[in-house]
Design a protein around this motif. Structure first.
Motif, PDB file in Angstrom:
ATOM      1  N   THR A 257       1.711   1.062 -10.106  1.00 30.02           N
ATOM      2  CA  THR A 257       0.755   0.296  -8.910  1.00 30.02           C
ATOM      3  C   THR A 257       0.967   0.033  -7.596  1.00 30.02           C
ATOM      4  N   LEU A 258       2.178   0.295  -7.313  1.00 27.48           N
ATOM      5  CA  LEU A 258       2.891   0.428  -5.924  1.00 27.48           C
ATOM      6  C   LEU A 258       2.401   1.827  -5.127  1.00 27.48           C
TER       7      LEU A 258
ATOM      8  N   LEU B 228       4.581  -0.775 -13.208  1.00 32.70           N
ATOM      9  CA  LEU B 228       4.930  -1.531 -10.989  1.00 32.70           C
ATOM     10  C   LEU B 228       4.643  -0.359 -10.457  1.00 32.70           C
TER      11      LEU B 228
ATOM     12  N   ALA C 152       3.141  -7.143  -8.958  1.00 32.30           N
ATOM     13  CA  ALA C 152       1.859  -6.431  -8.213  1.00 32.30           C
ATOM     14  C   ALA C 152       0.863  -5.807  -8.608  1.00 32.30           C
TER      15      ALA C 152
ATOM     16  N   LEU D 173       0.051   2.490  -1.604  1.00 32.72           N
ATOM     17  CA  LEU D 173       0.663   2.987  -0.867  1.00 32.72           C
ATOM     18  C   LEU D 173      -0.294   4.365  -0.254  1.00 32.72           C
TER      19      LEU D 173
ATOM     20  N   GLN E 271       1.403   8.905  -8.862  1.00 35.39           N
ATOM     21  CA  GLN E 271       0.741   8.270  -9.594  1.00 35.39           C
ATOM     22  C   GLN E 271       0.195   8.974 -10.964  1.00 35.39           C
TER      23      GLN E 271
END
Length: 398
Positions: A319-320, A316, A99, A324, A343
């Motif tokens: 990062t996602l 993970l 990712a 987004l 985040q």
């Protein structure tokens, strides 16, 4: 009166041991035959998938929200319903770096690197031109490269490309005046590069590994105490690294992009191996700082595996969430800001989680836990920096 007759026992087909269940207690082989209809194989496959999925559902939520829970369950012997520590850590490590690699590529292909490329103008671009015709030819070559960049970069980088074109024209005019010629008219197209034969620069054409190897001929690194194959491998990495770094300063945007992709892919390909090296080192630190707790090294290793599994899961998620947020911001700014706050919460939870986990697993008071947490973290930080630096150098040599 009817007699009770003992039913015949089923024996293992592999070792002939009498079976008491579905698996042989002597060799572990299943009593079920692999020679079965296709629909039975599909049923077994679905059962295996659902079983693994069930273990993931029992493992990931407490890993993220309950510090030290999985480790204490593992020490207590309740392991069947959870994913094994090493497998959990390794899978999450691969997913996290995959990712992160996607996120870095997205940034490089989007704004960050393209803007840097657009603003990269060599101050000595026309210093070697000896005639006005050579100046115009070199300017045409540079503008052709900018035209290629406009076709392969998003619209956000086009203003910076326009700035680079104005800088190139101003530098060309300055060189033309120095040679006693009239400057270019505003907006006028220079003479195409193909119409004027200019001496080629070795640095522009020979930027690959072959050119670097020729420059390093007779200057190889040799350590007498190392085997010959190690010295040879080390020199190969040095040559490749210099070649990749040299291509980063090439005037051709396509060459620079290829070099960046090669470096990024090389570095991310060795990061998982580097983190696997960090786990036994982290367990050794725990063993040293908790030496008087009389715990086996394997127990500290389980703590290290679960700690790193959580870190990779948090990376993970972070990062996602970052990707987004970047996707939502142009469409719904309020939603993008909300995802950014989430985040940030994940990133802040990482050090707090490790502190609480260390307190629950080793069961010491808060003052001693905080002191050891700081000492272990400080040592781990420097070890991580050294390992990541070595990994980056090895990755740059791909």
């Amino acid at each position: 009166m009817n007699e009770l007759i003992e039913a015949g026992k089923v024996h293992c087909a592999n070792c002939a041991t009498p079976l008491e269940g579905e698996f042989c207690h002597h060799c572990g082989q299943s009593m079920h035959s692999v020679l079965k209809p296709v629909h039975h194989m599909l049923e077994d496959g679905m059962d295996m998938f659902l079983h693994v999925d069930g273990r993931i559902l029992h493992t990931v939520p407490p890993l993220l929200t309950r510090p030290g829970f999985l480790t204490m369950e593992y020490f207590s012997g309740r392991r069947q319903r959870y994913v094994a520590p090493f497998r959990l850590m390794f899978v999450l490590c691969l997913l996290a770096f995959f990712a992160m690699h996607l996120a870095v590529n997205r940034v490089m292909e989007g704004q960050g690197v393209n803007l840097a490329d657009a603003q990269h103008v060599d101050e000595d671009a026309f210093a070697d031109a000896r005639t006005p015709q050579e100046v115009r030819a070199q300017l045409a070559e540079q503008l052709d490269g900018l035209a290629v960049s406009r076709r392969v970069t998003p619209a956000v980088a086009h203003p910076a490309l326009d700035t680079s074109e104005r800088q190139l024209r101003a530098m060309a005019d300055k060189r033309l005046v120095a040679l006693g010629a009239a400057p270019l008219a505003p907006g006028a197209a220079p003479v195409p590069a193909a119409s004027v034969r200019t001496p080629a620069k070795p640095s522009d054409k020979a930027s690959g590994p072959t050119h670097v190897e020729s420059k390093l001929a007779g200057k190889k690194i040799e350590f007498a105490w190392l085997p010959a194959f190690v010295n040879e491998r080390m020199n190969t990495y040095v040559q490749r690294t210099l070649a990749n770094l040299k291509e980063l300063s090439n005037r051709d945007p396509a060459v620079r992009q290829t070099a960046r992709d090669r470096l990024t892919t090389g570095v991310f390909s060795v990061l998982p191996q580097a983190m696997v090296v960090m786990i036994p080192l982290f367990a050794l630190l725990l063993k040293l700082f908790y030496f008087f707790r009389r715990r086996l090294y394997m127990e500290h290793l389980i703590v290290a595996l679960h700690s790193h599994a959580f870190l990779f899961l948090a990376l993970l998620l972070a990062t996602l969430l970052g990707m987004l947020a970047g996707w939502l911001r142009p469409h719904a700014a309020w939603a993008g800001h909300g995802v950014n706050y989430l985040q940030t919460a994940v990133l802040l939870w990482m050090p707090a989680y490790l502190l609480v986990m260390q307190k629950r697993v080793y069961r010491q008071g808060w003052p001693m836990t905080l002191l050891k947490y700081w000492c272990v973290g400080w040592c781990y930080f420097w070890l991580l920096g050294i390992v990541l630096t070595v990994a980056a150098v090895m990755g740059a040599g791909h």
